[in-house]
Design a protein around this motif. Sequence first.
Motif, mmCIF file in Angstrom:
data_model
loop_
_atom_site.group_PDB
_atom_site.id
_atom_site.type_symbol
_atom_site.label_atom_id
_atom_site.label_comp_id
_atom_site.label_asym_id
_atom_site.label_seq_id
_atom_site.Cartn_x
_atom_site.Cartn_y
_atom_site.Cartn_z
ATOM 1 N N MET A 1 0.712 -1.140 0.156
ATOM 2 C CA MET A 1 -0.160 0.074 0.046
ATOM 3 C C MET A 1 0.868 1.343 -0.088
ATOM 4 S SD MET A 1 -3.075 -0.878 2.726
ATOM 5 C CE MET A 1 -3.662 0.607 2.723
ATOM 6 N N GLU A 2 0.313 2.460 -0.467
ATOM 7 C CA GLU A 2 0.876 3.666 -0.413
ATOM 8 C C GLU A 2 0.911 4.043 1.039
ATOM 9 O OE1 GLU A 2 -0.823 6.276 -3.216
ATOM 10 O OE2 GLU A 2 -0.504 5.095 -4.721
ATOM 11 N N LYS A 3 1.973 5.064 1.340
ATOM 12 C CA LYS A 3 1.963 5.529 2.595
ATOM 13 C C LYS A 3 0.790 6.300 3.099
ATOM 14 C CE LYS A 3 5.751 7.015 5.490
ATOM 15 N NZ LYS A 3 7.042 7.241 5.782
ATOM 16 N N SER A 4 0.096 7.165 2.099
ATOM 17 C CA SER A 4 -1.143 7.641 2.529
ATOM 18 C C SER A 4 -2.203 6.473 2.669
ATOM 19 C CB SER A 4 -1.583 8.732 1.470
ATOM 20 O OG SER A 4 -1.660 7.962 0.224
ATOM 21 N N ALA A 5 -2.423 5.746 2.117
ATOM 22 C CA ALA A 5 -3.417 4.693 2.429
ATOM 23 C C ALA A 5 -3.292 3.926 3.934
ATOM 24 C CB ALA A 5 -3.243 3.439 1.275
ATOM 25 N N ILE A 6 -2.016 3.799 4.202
ATOM 26 C CA ILE A 6 -1.650 3.117 5.433
ATOM 27 C C ILE A 6 -2.296 4.154 6.515
ATOM 28 C CG2 ILE A 6 0.091 2.519 7.073
ATOM 29 C CD1 ILE A 6 1.616 1.418 4.694
ATOM 30 N N LYS A 7 -1.690 5.468 6.249
ATOM 31 C CA LYS A 7 -2.312 6.427 7.251
ATOM 32 C C LYS A 7 -3.554 6.709 7.323
ATOM 33 C CE LYS A 7 1.666 9.281 6.992
ATOM 34 N NZ LYS A 7 2.384 10.581 6.768
ATOM 35 N N GLU A 8 -4.461 6.324 6.234
ATOM 36 C CA GLU A 8 -5.780 6.422 6.144
ATOM 37 C C GLU A 8 -6.468 5.188 7.038
ATOM 38 O OE1 GLU A 8 -9.567 7.960 5.139
ATOM 39 O OE2 GLU A 8 -7.753 8.931 5.239
ATOM 40 N N VAL A 9 -5.970 4.201 6.626
ATOM 41 C CA VAL A 9 -6.537 2.781 7.528
ATOM 42 C C VAL A 9 -6.340 2.961 8.991
ATOM 43 C CG1 VAL A 9 -6.109 0.527 7.956
ATOM 44 C CG2 VAL A 9 -5.823 1.408 5.658
ATOM 45 N N LEU A 10 -4.973 3.442 9.187
ATOM 46 C CA LEU A 10 -4.940 3.701 10.880
ATOM 47 C C LEU A 10 -5.755 4.921 11.383
ATOM 48 C CD1 LEU A 10 -1.089 3.654 11.027
ATOM 49 C CD2 LEU A 10 -2.483 1.974 11.657
ATOM 50 N N ARG A 11 -6.155 5.984 10.558
ATOM 51 C CA ARG A 11 -6.865 6.699 11.164
ATOM 52 C C ARG A 11 -8.470 6.198 11.313
ATOM 53 N NH1 ARG A 11 -10.455 10.195 9.291
ATOM 54 N NH2 ARG A 11 -10.745 9.596 7.133
ATOM 55 N N ILE A 12 -8.756 5.640 10.207
ATOM 56 C CA ILE A 12 -10.178 4.808 10.232
ATOM 57 C C ILE A 12 -10.421 3.872 11.479
ATOM 58 C CG2 ILE A 12 -11.863 3.296 8.936
ATOM 59 C CD1 ILE A 12 -10.649 4.535 6.524
ATOM 60 N N LEU A 13 -9.289 3.143 11.743
ATOM 61 C CA LEU A 13 -9.304 2.142 12.820
ATOM 62 C C LEU A 13 -9.342 3.147 14.172
ATOM 63 C CD1 LEU A 13 -6.866 -0.414 11.738
ATOM 64 C CD2 LEU A 13 -9.444 -0.700 11.724
ATOM 65 N N GLY A 14 -8.670 4.136 14.223
ATOM 66 C CA GLY A 14 -8.628 4.936 15.531
ATOM 67 C C GLY A 14 -9.918 5.337 15.672
ATOM 68 N N MET A 15 -10.412 6.091 14.693
ATOM 69 C CA MET A 15 -11.765 6.753 14.836
ATOM 70 C C MET A 15 -12.961 5.602 15.296
ATOM 71 S SD MET A 15 -13.706 9.266 12.415
ATOM 72 C CE MET A 15 -13.309 8.308 10.788
ATOM 73 N N ARG A 16 -12.843 4.645 14.499
ATOM 74 C CA ARG A 16 -13.794 3.297 14.741
ATOM 75 C C ARG A 16 -13.811 2.807 15.928
ATOM 76 N NH1 ARG A 16 -14.587 -2.133 14.561
ATOM 77 N NH2 ARG A 16 -16.520 -2.654 13.437
ATOM 78 N N TYR A 17 -12.708 2.727 16.579
ATOM 79 C CA TYR A 17 -12.609 2.062 17.854
ATOM 80 C C TYR A 17 -12.819 3.158 19.090
ATOM 81 C CZ TYR A 17 -11.194 -2.421 15.744
ATOM 82 O OH TYR A 17 -11.007 -3.669 15.080
ATOM 83 N N THR A 18 -12.507 4.280 18.828
ATOM 84 C CA THR A 18 -12.635 5.441 19.960
ATOM 85 C C THR A 18 -14.162 5.460 19.974
ATOM 86 O OG1 THR A 18 -10.777 6.505 19.191
ATOM 87 C CG2 THR A 18 -12.561 7.938 20.264
ATOM 88 N N ILE A 19 -14.787 5.574 18.970
ATOM 89 C CA ILE A 19 -16.402 5.751 18.828
ATOM 90 C C ILE A 19 -16.932 4.412 19.579
ATOM 91 C CG2 ILE A 19 -18.466 6.032 17.449
ATOM 92 C CD1 ILE A 19 -16.890 7.707 15.551
ATOM 93 N N SER A 20 -16.472 3.239 18.891
ATOM 94 C CA SER A 20 -17.170 2.124 19.557
ATOM 95 C C SER A 20 -16.722 1.907 21.416
ATOM 96 C CB SER A 20 -16.461 0.851 18.925
ATOM 97 O OG SER A 20 -16.569 0.610 17.662
ATOM 98 N N ALA A 21 -15.836 2.671 21.826
ATOM 99 C CA ALA A 21 -15.529 2.401 23.032
ATOM 100 C C ALA A 21 -16.384 3.410 23.722
ATOM 101 C CB ALA A 21 -14.051 2.770 23.364
ATOM 102 N N VAL A 22 -16.624 4.489 23.476
ATOM 103 C CA VAL A 22 -17.540 5.462 23.918
ATOM 104 C C VAL A 22 -18.864 5.001 23.819
ATOM 105 C CG1 VAL A 22 -18.630 7.764 23.592
ATOM 106 C CG2 VAL A 22 -16.091 7.295 23.444
ATOM 107 N N ALA A 23 -19.455 4.329 22.975
ATOM 108 C CA ALA A 23 -20.759 3.815 22.533
ATOM 109 C C ALA A 23 -20.708 2.489 23.519
ATOM 110 C CB ALA A 23 -20.798 3.408 21.117
ATOM 111 N N ALA A 24 -19.852 1.863 23.728
ATOM 112 C CA ALA A 24 -19.892 0.601 24.648
ATOM 113 C C ALA A 24 -20.053 1.010 26.144
ATOM 114 C CB ALA A 24 -18.792 -0.076 24.407
#
Length: 104
Positions: A13-36
Amino acid sequence: MTNVFIISGFYLMEKSAIKEVLRILGMRYTISAVAAVVIFCFVPGPLIMRQTLSAGLFAAVPTVALIYNEKLGVSTDIAAALNPVTTILMIPLMVITIAITQGI
């Protein structure tokens, strides 16, 4: 073998795509933790129901996300990388969620 797939997937993957994956995962798990926390503390019902709902928020990204990305014309690299990463993270996060809520 899954670890090799993830590492090779990130390697290609390109470096920008890796950063995007990590950003999405961070946002997803943060929202999931708050919702939990909100579900566990404020939803009335038996303990097992609240634990199941809270743990379910950390489930893997569905495989159909790749199909939707393809149909929408969005880069499939990101969706393809999210599947194995979230599948590996799913089990420990669900176990941790159940363990934390068991003690409360």
